[in-house]
Design a protein around this motif. Structure first.
Motif, PDB file in Angstrom:
ATOM      1  N   GLY A   1       4.367 -13.828  13.148  1.00  0.00           N
ATOM      2  CA  GLY A   1       4.684 -15.203  13.481  1.00  0.00           C
ATOM      3  C   GLY A   1       5.056 -15.429  14.930  1.00  0.00           C
ATOM      4  O   GLY A   1       5.404 -16.547  15.302  1.00  0.00           O
TER       5      GLY A   1
ATOM      6  N   TRP B  80      -4.133 -25.665  19.399  1.00  0.00           N
ATOM      7  CA  TRP B  80      -3.169 -26.308  18.507  1.00  0.00           C
ATOM      8  C   TRP B  80      -3.845 -27.124  17.405  1.00  0.00           C
ATOM      9  O   TRP B  80      -3.427 -27.063  16.255  1.00  0.00           O
ATOM     10  CB  TRP B  80      -2.236 -27.221  19.321  1.00  0.00           C
ATOM     11  CG  TRP B  80      -1.423 -26.477  20.315  1.00  0.00           C
ATOM     12  CD1 TRP B  80      -1.682 -26.339  21.652  1.00  0.00           C
ATOM     13  CD2 TRP B  80      -0.206 -25.755  20.075  1.00  0.00           C
ATOM     14  NE1 TRP B  80      -0.707 -25.573  22.259  1.00  0.00           N
ATOM     15  CE2 TRP B  80       0.213 -25.213  21.314  1.00  0.00           C
ATOM     16  CE3 TRP B  80       0.562 -25.526  18.942  1.00  0.00           C
ATOM     17  CZ2 TRP B  80       1.369 -24.447  21.441  1.00  0.00           C
ATOM     18  CZ3 TRP B  80       1.715 -24.769  19.059  1.00  0.00           C
ATOM     19  CH2 TRP B  80       2.109 -24.240  20.294  1.00  0.00           C
TER      20      TRP B  80
ATOM     21  N   LEU C 245       5.103 -19.201  16.323  1.00  0.00           N
ATOM     22  CA  LEU C 245       3.963 -20.027  15.940  1.00  0.00           C
ATOM     23  C   LEU C 245       3.896 -20.123  14.428  1.00  0.00           C
ATOM     24  O   LEU C 245       3.933 -19.100  13.740  1.00  0.00           O
ATOM     25  CB  LEU C 245       2.659 -19.437  16.490  1.00  0.00           C
ATOM     26  CG  LEU C 245       2.529 -19.425  18.024  1.00  0.00           C
ATOM     27  CD1 LEU C 245       1.286 -18.639  18.435  1.00  0.00           C
ATOM     28  CD2 LEU C 245       2.464 -20.845  18.573  1.00  0.00           C
ATOM     29  N   ARG C 246       3.791 -21.362  13.912  1.00  0.00           N
ATOM     30  CA  ARG C 246       3.720 -21.580  12.473  1.00  0.00           C
ATOM     31  C   ARG C 246       2.664 -22.622  12.154  1.00  0.00           C
ATOM     32  O   ARG C 246       2.438 -23.550  12.933  1.00  0.00           O
ATOM     33  CB  ARG C 246       5.073 -22.055  11.928  1.00  0.00           C
ATOM     34  CG  ARG C 246       6.154 -20.987  11.920  1.00  0.00           C
ATOM     35  CD  ARG C 246       7.486 -21.566  11.529  1.00  0.00           C
ATOM     36  NE  ARG C 246       8.503 -20.528  11.339  1.00  0.00           N
ATOM     37  CZ  ARG C 246       9.807 -20.744  11.345  1.00  0.00           C
ATOM     38  NH1 ARG C 246      10.261 -21.971  11.521  1.00  0.00           N
ATOM     39  NH2 ARG C 246      10.658 -19.750  11.159  1.00  0.00           N
ATOM     40  N   ALA C 247       2.044 -22.471  10.976  1.00  0.00           N
ATOM     41  CA  ALA C 247       1.117 -23.486  10.484  1.00  0.00           C
ATOM     42  C   ALA C 247       1.909 -24.684   9.975  1.00  0.00           C
ATOM     43  O   ALA C 247       2.984 -24.542   9.390  1.00  0.00           O
ATOM     44  CB  ALA C 247       0.244 -22.926   9.373  1.00  0.00           C
TER      45      ALA C 247
ATOM     46  N   LEU D 133      -2.620 -19.169  20.743  1.00  0.00           N
ATOM     47  CA  LEU D 133      -3.521 -19.756  19.750  1.00  0.00           C
ATOM     48  C   LEU D 133      -4.964 -19.816  20.229  1.00  0.00           C
ATOM     49  O   LEU D 133      -5.815 -20.395  19.548  1.00  0.00           O
ATOM     50  CB  LEU D 133      -3.053 -21.173  19.401  1.00  0.00           C
ATOM     51  CG  LEU D 133      -1.705 -21.270  18.672  1.00  0.00           C
ATOM     52  CD1 LEU D 133      -1.230 -22.718  18.638  1.00  0.00           C
ATOM     53  CD2 LEU D 133      -1.807 -20.700  17.263  1.00  0.00           C
TER      54      LEU D 133
ATOM     55  N   GLY E  70       4.899 -24.795  17.427  1.00  0.00           N
ATOM     56  CA  GLY E  70       5.413 -23.626  18.137  1.00  0.00           C
ATOM     57  C   GLY E  70       6.728 -23.904  18.827  1.00  0.00           C
ATOM     58  O   GLY E  70       7.092 -25.066  19.057  1.00  0.00           O
TER      59      GLY E  70
ATOM     60  N   ARG F 158      -2.659 -28.526  14.008  1.00  0.00           N
ATOM     61  CA  ARG F 158      -2.504 -27.712  12.792  1.00  0.00           C
ATOM     62  C   ARG F 158      -1.342 -26.729  12.896  1.00  0.00           C
ATOM     63  O   ARG F 158      -0.924 -26.148  11.892  1.00  0.00           O
ATOM     64  CB  ARG F 158      -3.791 -26.912  12.527  1.00  0.00           C
ATOM     65  CG  ARG F 158      -5.007 -27.741  12.205  1.00  0.00           C
ATOM     66  CD  ARG F 158      -6.268 -26.901  12.250  1.00  0.00           C
ATOM     67  NE  ARG F 158      -6.134 -25.687  11.440  1.00  0.00           N
ATOM     68  CZ  ARG F 158      -6.938 -24.625  11.568  1.00  0.00           C
ATOM     69  NH1 ARG F 158      -7.887 -24.619  12.485  1.00  0.00           N
ATOM     70  NH2 ARG F 158      -6.761 -23.583  10.785  1.00  0.00           N
ATOM     71  N   TYR F 159      -0.841 -26.525  14.117  1.00  0.00           N
ATOM     72  CA  TYR F 159       0.180 -25.512  14.332  1.00  0.00           C
ATOM     73  C   TYR F 159       1.357 -26.107  15.088  1.00  0.00           C
ATOM     74  O   TYR F 159       1.213 -27.059  15.855  1.00  0.00           O
ATOM     75  CB  TYR F 159      -0.390 -24.321  15.120  1.00  0.00           C
ATOM     76  CG  TYR F 159      -1.615 -23.711  14.488  1.00  0.00           C
ATOM     77  CD1 TYR F 159      -1.505 -22.858  13.386  1.00  0.00           C
ATOM     78  CD2 TYR F 159      -2.886 -23.985  14.977  1.00  0.00           C
ATOM     79  CE1 TYR F 159      -2.632 -22.300  12.794  1.00  0.00           C
ATOM     80  CE2 TYR F 159      -4.016 -23.438  14.399  1.00  0.00           C
ATOM     81  CZ  TYR F 159      -3.885 -22.596  13.308  1.00  0.00           C
ATOM     82  OH  TYR F 159      -4.998 -22.055  12.722  1.00  0.00           O
TER      83      TYR F 159
END
Length: 293
Positions: free
Chosen positions: A263, A226, A288-290, A220, A232, A229-230
């Motif tokens: 992703g 991070w 990794l995802r929002a 990221l 993982g 906002r994310y």
């Protein structure tokens, strides 16, 4: 690993995590320290699995590599059973496979799989390594605790998984500054807080534990970290050990992500001891995802 406390108490807490109970032949049980996290820190499971493998290997053979997969999130309220399979006992190499199991709704489920290889030292035909970057000494830099104290919830979350490992920062990991090529690496000094025994297997496991800290965050770096906002999750983890290391002495950990897509982010790490010796290389792919708002 309780908050507060001096360095030696933190090292003792990490040793307690790594000190597995042999429940039966080649089956070891590990415990998780009290935590507010909803899942077990991946470095803990990897370190415990490596300790389980090493308990079945002659002491003169040190680990030279491990490759592992995180199969399911670990439940911090359940014990973990590590079943060791003795794959190979050769003249120079010893190979072990470890499956970590937990109970889920009355059933045994696998949460982690590791293969580790151990090697008897022999004369080197060739020796080379990457030089350590020129960076300020750890004593000249702020600690993670100092940075975390300025960043509320995000800072407290980072401290929750790294109590046993001191970190000295070359930059504030919470400030949200997006990195751009060619300067996308993250560098941090680390060491286990307190002193560990003179046992190479313990130091290898402790380094494995620490190597999962900060690594996925490299994926990221180009979007500012991070920033709450994310989310993982580590998918796999590999470590190659090039030279002996004391995990309770300062070592420099440099991480970067050469590729990310679909992703997932591939994150690579390099570890140097304070004298400039390149002691380990690490690789991990992570999800990794929002975070939905």
């Amino acid at each position: 690993m309780s908050p507060g406390g001096d360095g030696d108490s933190q090292a003792a807490a990490l040793l307690q995590v790594l000190d597995l109970e042999e429940r039966e032949t080649d089956v070891f049980v590990g415990q998780t320290p009290t935590t507010r996290l909803q899942r077990i820190f991946g470095g803990q499971v990897a370190g415990q699995a490596l300790m389980a493998a090493g308990r079945t290997v002659p002491a003169e053979r040190g680990v030279h590599s491990l490759h592992s997969y995180f199969l399911r999130p670990g439940d911090p309220h359940e014990e973990i059973r590590y079943a060791v399979d003795r794959i190979r006992d050769g003249r120079s190499f010893t190979t072990r496979r470890v499956l970590a199991w937990q109970r889920r709704k009355g059933e045994d489920v696998a949460i982690f799989a590791l293969t580790a290889d151990f090697h008897a030292p022999e004369p080197a035909v060739v020796e080379h390594s990457l030089p350590m970057p020129v960076v300020p000494a750890p004593e000249e830099l702020p600690s993670l605790a100092e940075a975390a104290a300025r960043h509320g919830k995000e800072g407290s979350g980072a401290m929750e998984i790294s109590r046993a490992v001191e970190q000295r920062l070359l930059e504030d990991p919470f400030e949200g500054r997006a990195k751009q090529p060619p300067d996308t690496s993250i560098r941090v000094w680390m060491r286990v807080a307190g002193r560990l025994p003179d046992d190479a297997a313990v130091h290898a496991a402790a380094l494995t534990f620490a190597s999962d800290l900060t690594l996925l965050g490299a994926g990221l770096a180009r979007v500012g970290g991070w920033q709450d906002r994310y989310a993982g999750a580590s998918l796999d983890h590999a470590v190659w050990f090039h030279a002996p290391v004391r995990a309770d002495d300062w070592f420099l950990y440099e991480t970067d992500s050469p590729a990310a897509s679909g992703g997932r982010a591939l994150c690579l790490g390099r570890v140097w001891s304070a004298d400039g010796t390149h002691v380990a290389t690490v690789a991990q792919e992570g999800l990794l995802r929002a975070i939905a708002r």
